[in-house]
Design a protein around this motif. Sequence first.
Motif, PDB file in Angstrom:
ATOM      1  N   ALA A   9       0.846  -1.193   0.000  1.00 55.72           N
ATOM      2  CA  ALA A   9       0.000   0.000   0.000  1.00 55.72           C
ATOM      3  C   ALA A   9       0.883   1.244   0.000  1.00 55.72           C
ATOM      4  N   PRO A  10       0.439   2.307  -0.654  1.00 54.58           N
ATOM      5  CA  PRO A  10       1.231   3.541  -0.613  1.00 54.58           C
ATOM      6  C   PRO A  10       1.286   4.072   0.813  1.00 54.58           C
ATOM      7  N   PRO A  11       2.318   4.820   1.135  1.00 49.48           N
ATOM      8  CA  PRO A  11       2.438   5.339   2.497  1.00 49.48           C
ATOM      9  C   PRO A  11       1.296   6.288   2.830  1.00 49.48           C
ATOM     10  N   GLU A  12       0.869   6.245   4.093  1.00 44.61           N
ATOM     11  CA  GLU A  12      -0.220   7.124   4.513  1.00 44.61           C
ATOM     12  C   GLU A  12       0.244   8.572   4.622  1.00 44.61           C
ATOM     13  N   VAL A  32      -2.572  15.000  -4.909  1.00 42.43           N
ATOM     14  CA  VAL A  32      -2.464  13.552  -5.127  1.00 42.43           C
ATOM     15  C   VAL A  32      -2.077  12.787  -3.862  1.00 42.43           C
ATOM     16  N   ILE A  33      -1.459  13.471  -2.895  1.00 44.32           N
ATOM     17  CA  ILE A  33      -1.089  12.854  -1.622  1.00 44.32           C
ATOM     18  C   ILE A  33      -1.557  13.805  -0.516  1.00 44.32           C
ATOM     19  N   GLU A 162       3.137   8.189  -8.236  1.00 43.29           N
ATOM     20  CA  GLU A 162       3.136   6.828  -8.779  1.00 43.29           C
ATOM     21  C   GLU A 162       4.373   6.060  -8.319  1.00 43.29           C
ATOM     22  N   GLY A 163       5.506   6.744  -8.219  1.00 49.68           N
ATOM     23  CA  GLY A 163       6.727   6.113  -7.725  1.00 49.68           C
ATOM     24  C   GLY A 163       6.599   5.640  -6.289  1.00 49.68           C
ATOM     25  N   LEU A 164       5.726   6.308  -5.530  1.00 47.00           N
ATOM     26  CA  LEU A 164       5.471   5.930  -4.140  1.00 47.00           C
ATOM     27  C   LEU A 164       4.352   4.896  -4.011  1.00 47.00           C
ATOM     28  N   GLY A 165       3.739   4.548  -5.134  1.00 46.32           N
ATOM     29  CA  GLY A 165       2.711   3.514  -5.117  1.00 46.32           C
ATOM     30  C   GLY A 165       1.285   4.019  -5.162  1.00 46.32           C
ATOM     31  N   TYR A 166       1.110   5.325  -5.346  1.00 47.32           N
ATOM     32  CA  TYR A 166      -0.246   5.871  -5.452  1.00 47.32           C
ATOM     33  C   TYR A 166      -0.782   5.641  -6.856  1.00 47.32           C
TER      34      TYR A 166
END
Length: 172
Positions: A9-12, A32-33, A162-166
């Motif tokens: 999962a992407p970081p919270e 986006v984050i 996207e690189g962080l998984g989002y």
Amino acid sequence: PTPVPTEPAPPERVTFVGDSIMVAAESQLYEVIPDCVVDAKEGRQLVEAMDILRRLESEGQLYGTVVIGLGSNSPFPIEDGEEVLDFLGEERTVYWVTCYGRYLDWQDEVNELIWTLDEEYDNLHLLDWSSVAPEHSEWIRSDDGIHLTPDGTVGYAAFVAEGLGYDVETEE
């Protein structure tokens, strides 16, 4: 049955530390984050990172995932990069955005340092902006070859997220 591997999962929560490229994309990064902290400033160099990281830590804003977007304003000794990564510690996941500039004399030197650090630190991951940016000339201002256009702020934020998984929805 064999379990299907899943993406983590992407970081919270994410902390960003960067220079003018990140300043330009700041509002897009928050979009986006949403649960992130962006500490970016024009002209910032890596030598300033330790003071910023210590302050963010004292304010409770240095999260388990940290994105560094520094290197565009000057090369730095590898020891400075090691100091930053040692301070962040192995328990954090760190992403470092490589630098890109059409006319940036030290781009290759800085990126080689970042790649060397990536080999030294298991918790460091590269976000290779230097290989993506040249493919999107509409993202980079033509007058200086480094700073972002309005489309570039969206592209940069999506690239990093996207690189962080989002999962980022982009308009085509």
